[in-house]
Enzyme design. Structure first.
Site, PDB file in Angstrom:
ATOM      1  N   HIS A 264       0.805  -1.221   0.000  1.00  0.00           N
ATOM      2  CA  HIS A 264       0.000   0.000   0.000  1.00  0.00           C
ATOM      3  C   HIS A 264       0.840   1.274   0.000  1.00  0.00           C
ATOM      4  CE1 HIS A 264      -3.071  -3.050   1.159  1.00  0.00           C
ATOM      5  NE2 HIS A 264      -3.737  -2.345   0.274  1.00  0.00           N
ATOM      6  N   ASP A 288     -10.768  -2.499   1.735  1.00  0.00           N
ATOM      7  CA  ASP A 288     -10.131  -2.792   3.017  1.00  0.00           C
ATOM      8  C   ASP A 288      -9.641  -1.511   3.713  1.00  0.00           C
ATOM      9  OD1 ASP A 288      -7.881  -2.133   1.537  1.00  0.00           O
ATOM     10  OD2 ASP A 288      -7.346  -4.227   1.163  1.00  0.00           O
ATOM     11  N   ASP A 308     -16.361   1.263  -3.682  1.00  0.00           N
ATOM     12  CA  ASP A 308     -16.168  -0.187  -3.685  1.00  0.00           C
ATOM     13  C   ASP A 308     -17.532  -0.836  -3.865  1.00  0.00           C
ATOM     14  OD1 ASP A 308     -13.853  -2.342  -2.637  1.00  0.00           O
ATOM     15  OD2 ASP A 308     -15.918  -3.023  -2.391  1.00  0.00           O
ATOM     16  N   ALA A 343     -17.813   0.674 -10.065  1.00  0.00           N
ATOM     17  CA  ALA A 343     -16.947   1.810 -10.402  1.00  0.00           C
ATOM     18  C   ALA A 343     -17.228   2.359 -11.798  1.00  0.00           C
ATOM     19  CB  ALA A 343     -15.491   1.395 -10.285  1.00  0.00           C
ATOM     20  N   ASP A 360      -7.492   0.138  -7.584  1.00  0.00           N
ATOM     21  CA  ASP A 360      -7.003  -1.072  -6.907  1.00  0.00           C
ATOM     22  C   ASP A 360      -8.042  -2.181  -7.015  1.00  0.00           C
ATOM     23  OD1 ASP A 360      -5.434  -2.740  -5.411  1.00  0.00           O
ATOM     24  OD2 ASP A 360      -5.817  -1.765  -3.490  1.00  0.00           O
TER      25      ASP A 360
END
Lengths: 498, 510
Positions: A264, A288, A308, A343, A360
């Protein structure tokens, strides 16, 4: 006496059918396609019964003792059948071999039972009564089992305990038979001890049935499963071993808490640290909250929007104590807005612009995810990029999936971006890669935020250099009407798994 | 004894377990739906020569276009494009669009017929001009979202779905060799320049390949692979509603050879070519009149004007573009002469509304989903072009060209069919690939086309009536896919625009 004998017939018929149904149902659960599973299980079972019946002719002496031993064997194999099958599915590659072997063994033993019993009874009753009564009670037992199975056994006991429960019935029948046939059994003592041992283990298994089931699921993962949930979009599983917390989505590792900081930090800082004026940040995927944690290190960032698909994911990482600690409660930061949406559709429906976008997504292993790696998607993303803005894309492994990695780079360039690909080593993933993309060429940052554990300015340079075995290869761009990336990825992962 | 015993027990065990499996299949919920009116009523009034009502409107105008299918709409588009708006387009149905009409419900728009356009190659100039007009082609680049997304097609074969037709066509070494030889043969034909799109660009006066059926040609060339034969037959059923044993070999080969797309396609939209119809209608505005069945067309005063009579109106025009089927022209146009020897293909199109995607095995859902050895042509998924992750309710369009009987017998069967029979036919065909389909299907809406399109039978290419109609000197010009013989978008557009060019030149506006 007669009633007891025929009750025995009824019970063993019921047991035999339950094992067959357990095997069929379990195979349907684990492999799908219930018609095929039931058909093949029934076929193997019946054929094995035929073999058992045929073999019965070779048993000539000590029929009663043989009968009791067979009952005990059925109790052991049948009783443990579903546990064995679960474990075989979890720990071995050959579930089908185990399935048909167990079904065949039970089938043969059950095929032996009835002819032996008939021959034992022949000495006490007339032949026509033996046939009539044995068959009547045989069918009756099968009927009882077939009704109990869907209505009581599966809903109340589950498959593991249903099989163990009927194993206990078989063992009790064996023990009871030592009294029924005590006239012909010489010294039933050894048999009775064996019956006792089998009974005790089966009862033990029955009591601990839940734990056995959990052990079978644990077998799928190396560590202890602390959370597992199936959402409309994916199966979320969290495992922990000592201080290592791991997240799996659809059995694919997403991060290990031991080295996720490498991933990350490398995902966010090379891009964002180079944009000191960045105020608005967008994160696509990343439910996450770990990329978000890195983004929030910048005091200049006034707003961070995270899109998300899966609301269960963002909820879990907002509320779960250990997980929220891992992302430093980033979802509770007032600068953060969480959107649970697809998305592509969300970008298409909104026109906000951002200074930095973190992309991501899961690896492009199917066409549904592959859409999010197309020129159409990147062109749309470009319309959401403020002047001088930049995006970073998680781009799989340039080592294990070299064509896939460079395909993402090529696709971004085809969409009109200048790209700067880079890579790093993440122990739990291996060599991993990202692509930075912007309208203007990339200029490396001169400072990094404090408190990082992996990334340093000195480290940045080598990350943008690709060793010979990871260098660019000639690939096509990935487009909505020709998703070559999914094919590259599929091929490359086939080679790894071979 | 033990054998007899185990036989009976075996039967019981099998039966009881089968009953258990049966229990897992929930019964069919009530499927709703019905027939969607196919415009046959107006057509049959015409056929039966029902009496005309009084004239309530008389109008004099330069141009009347008869027929609001893709040909008529293209003719009108051409007029609009050249600034000419003094015309009227008459459509007998409730809405224009012809075979490209579309429907819409809460889930999605969906086609009732034509559902795609192959990516026009560099030679298909007119189609490219249209798509530039519609913003689908910009600076030589096709709009990625309009190009059919991956995966484009899959085939249900040997109990599971396979991506593309290639796995089946290359199954055995013999199949593979024949498929390769077939492709080589097609390459040879391609270089002959005889097969163009539209056909009028390079149409040969006659061709030896038009003298035999596609099946005869395959026989002659020694193609025996069952997979390849099925594929060839599927192609002509799908495009022309005609089986390989009836279709001209030239027409069949045209399907494989004529197009040279510069991009992987085709172009498609949720509502199929209804998307094009809607855009064209936006341009045509109020110059289209629906529910206007043309009952008579005459050419008084030595043919200097055309009088077009509908149920309740009479239009006198300097020019008329006949963009309706040719078999109707013979009934309506005064002095047209005998009906040309042309047979038409009956079709059944069903739109299935699904709560969710049913169970299946094999490769991922594609846009076009074909079941091998099915009487139907498979289904197209209306939500395939959505950008979001697949899932949720959807609409499938199921196509079936009735080629098993003669067109006449098939039309009778189609007319006699109840909605329940028709939907049962559709569901039981699709159920082979999706065992749980009945559990998720909410509606089955069905449209029956008695005369969907002209059948390109051997000899169609050199039929004298085609060249005679194409050579018309006015004041009626014929512009319909029937004139080309191939019922596809590019032909309808080409014919409609050709007629429009001549009509405009005739009235001095071209």
């Amino acid at each position: 006496m007669a009633a007891a004998l025929f009750a025995t017939v009824c019970l063993i018929a019921a047991c035999g059918l339950v094992y067959e149904l357990v095997a069929g149902a379990l195979a349907s659960y684990l492999l799908g396609d219930s018609v095929t599973q039931f058909s093949t299980v029934i076929g193997v079972y019946l054929a094995s019964m035929g073999i058992g019946s045929w073999l019965s002719r070779y048993l000539t002496r000590g029929l009663a003792a043989r009968f009791v031993s067979i009952e005990l064997l059925v109790a052991v194999v049948g009783g443990w059948s579903s546990t064995l099958l679960f474990l075989a599915f979890a720990y071995t590659e050959s579930f089908r071999v185990a399935l048909y072997a167990i079904v065949a063994i039970i089938g043969m033993l059950v095929g032996l039972e009835v002819p032996l019993l008939m021959r034992l009874l022949r000495e006490r009753f007339t032949f026509k009564d033996v046939v009539a009564n044995v068959l009547t009670f045989d069918y009756l037992g099968a009927l009882i089992a077939s009704i109990l199975f869907p209505l009581v056994l599966v809903p109340k006991l589950g498959l593991v305990r249903a099989a163990l429960g009927f194993g206990i019935v078989n063992a009790v029948v064996a023990l009871w038979s030592t009294w029924l046939f005590r006239g012909v059994l010489g010294a039933p003592r050894a048999l009775r001890i064996a019956c006792g041992v089998v009974l005790v283990t089966l009862v033990g298994g029955f009591v601990a049935g839940d734990k056995l089931m959990a052990a079978a699921e644990r077998g799928l993962y190396a560590d202890d499963v602390i959370f597992a949930r199936t959402t409309p979009y994916q199966r979320i599983v969290l495992t922990v071993w000592k201080d290592d917390l791991r997240l799996y989505l659809n059995n694919h590792l997403q991060f290990s808490s031991r080295d996720e900081y490498r991933y990350h930090e490398a995902l966010v800082h090379p891009g964002l640290a180079a944009l000191p004026a960045a105020r608005r940040v967008l994160i696509l995927g990343g439910g996450d909250g770990l990329a978000l944690r890195e983004v929030l290190r910048y005091p200049g960032v006034a707003s961070a929007t995270l899109v998300d698909l899966d609301g269960e994911m963002t909820k879990l990482f907002t509320t779960h104590h250990d997980l929220a600690a891992l992302n430093r409660r980033s979802f509770s930061d007032p600068r953060v807005t969480v959107v649970n949406a697809d998305a592509f559709s969300w970008l298409d429906a909104h026109d906000d612009t951002f200074d930095f976008v973190v992309v991501d997504f899961p690896d492009p292993s199917n066409y549904a995810v592959g859409k999010l790696y197309t020129t159409a998607f990147y062109r749309l993303l470009k319309r959401h990029l403020a002047r001088g803005g930049r995006i970073v894309v998680q781009s799989t492994s340039p080592l294990f999936a070299r064509a896939s990695f460079w395909c993402i780079d090529r696709t971004l360039r085809d969409a009109g971006f200048a790209t700067s690909p880079y890579h790093l080593y993440v122990p739990s993933f291996g060599e991993w890669g990202f692509v930075l993309a912007g309208v203007d060429p990339y200029v490396a940052p001169t400072t990094l935020p404090g408190g990082l554990r992996f990334l340093s300015l000195a480290q940045l340079g080598p990350m943008f250099d690709f060793p010979l075995d990871m260098r660019a290869v000639a690939v096509e761009p990935n487009r909505l009407n020709d998703q070559v990336l999914v094919r590259y990825y599929e091929k490359e992962f086939e080679q790894i798994n071979r | 004894m033990s054998d007899a015993q185990s036989v009976s027990r075996r039967a019981f065990v099998a039966a009881s377990a089968a009953a258990l499996v049966g229990l897992t299949h929930k019964g069919e919920r009530g499927v709703r739906g019905g027939f969607v009116e196919d415009g046959g009523a107006a057509g049959h009034r015409l056929r039966d020569n029902a009496s005309l009502g009084p004239v309530r409107e008389r109008r004099r105008l330069p141009l009347v276009i008869v027929g609001g299918g893709m040909a008529g709409l293209s003719a009108a588009w051409w007029c609009e494009k050249h600034g000419f708006r003094d015309y009227l387009l008459l459509e007998s149905g409730d809405e224009a669009g012809g075979n490209a009409r579309a429907g819409r419900n809460d889930v999605s728009g969906y086609p009732w017929g034509a559902h795609y356009v192959p990516v026009p190659g560099k030679q298909a100039m007119l189609a490219r001009v249209l798509f530039e007009d519609l913003g689908v082609l910009r600076n030589g680049v096709w709009d990625e979202r309009t190009l059919c997304h991956s995966p484009q097609e899959r085939l249900f074969w040997r109990g599971e779905w396979h991506e593309g037709f290639e796995p089946m066509l290359n199954d055995s070494a013999a199949d593979r060799a024949e498929f390769r030889r077939f492709q080589d043969r097609l390459d040879g034909l391609r270089s002959s320049g005889e097969f163009t799109i539209p056909v009028s660009r390079g149409r040969p006066a006659r061709s030896a390949l038009d003298a035999l059926t596609l099946a005869q040609w395959l026989d002659r060339e020694g193609f025996r692979s069952r997979a390849l034969r099925w594929y060839a037959d599927y192609a002509v059923r799908d495009d022309y509603g005609t089986a390989a044993r009836d279709a001209s070999a030239w027409a069949g080969l045209h399907y494989f050879v004529a197009r040279e797309p510069d991009e992987k396609g085709p172009l498609t939209w949720p509502e199929g070519n209804g998307w094009i119809v809607k855009r064209l209608l936006e341009r045509i505005g109020t110059r289209v009149r629906t529910g206007a069945t043309v009952r008579a067309v005459s050419r008084p005063h030595g043919g200097r004007v055309v009088v077009v009579r509908t149920e309740d109106a009479e239009f006198t025009a300097d020019a008329c573009i006949w963009a309706a089927p040719i078999f109707v022209a013979a009934r309506v146009i005064d002095g047209f002469g005998a009906s040309p020897p042309l047979t038409t293909a009956p079709w059944l199109v069903a739109n299935l509304t699904l709560r969710e995607w049913p169970d299946e095995r094999g490769s991922a859902p594609a846009w076009d989903n074909t079941i091998v050895d099915s009487p139907g042509l498979g289904y197209v998924n209306a939500t395939h072009q959505r950008l979001s992750r697949p899932g949720g309710p959807t609409v499938w369009t199921y196509y079936h060209a009735l080629v098993q009987q003669t067109p006449l017998e098939a039309r009778r069967a189609l007319r006699a069919m109840s909605w329940r029979d028709a939907s049962e036919f559709v569901l039981s065909d699709l159920e082979r690939a999706h065992p749980t389909l009945r559990r998720v299907v909410e509606r089955v809406d069905i449209r029956r086309y008695a005369h969907a399109m002209a059948r390109p039978e051997p000899g169609f290419l050199s039929a004298p009536w085609r060249s005679a109609l194409a050579a018309s000197r006015g004041p009626i010009w014929y512009g319909h896919a029937d004139l080309s013989g191939l019922s596809v978008f590019e032909e309808a557009q080409d014919q409609g625009v050709r007629a429009a060019r001549r009509a405009l030149a005739h009235i001095g506006r071209g």
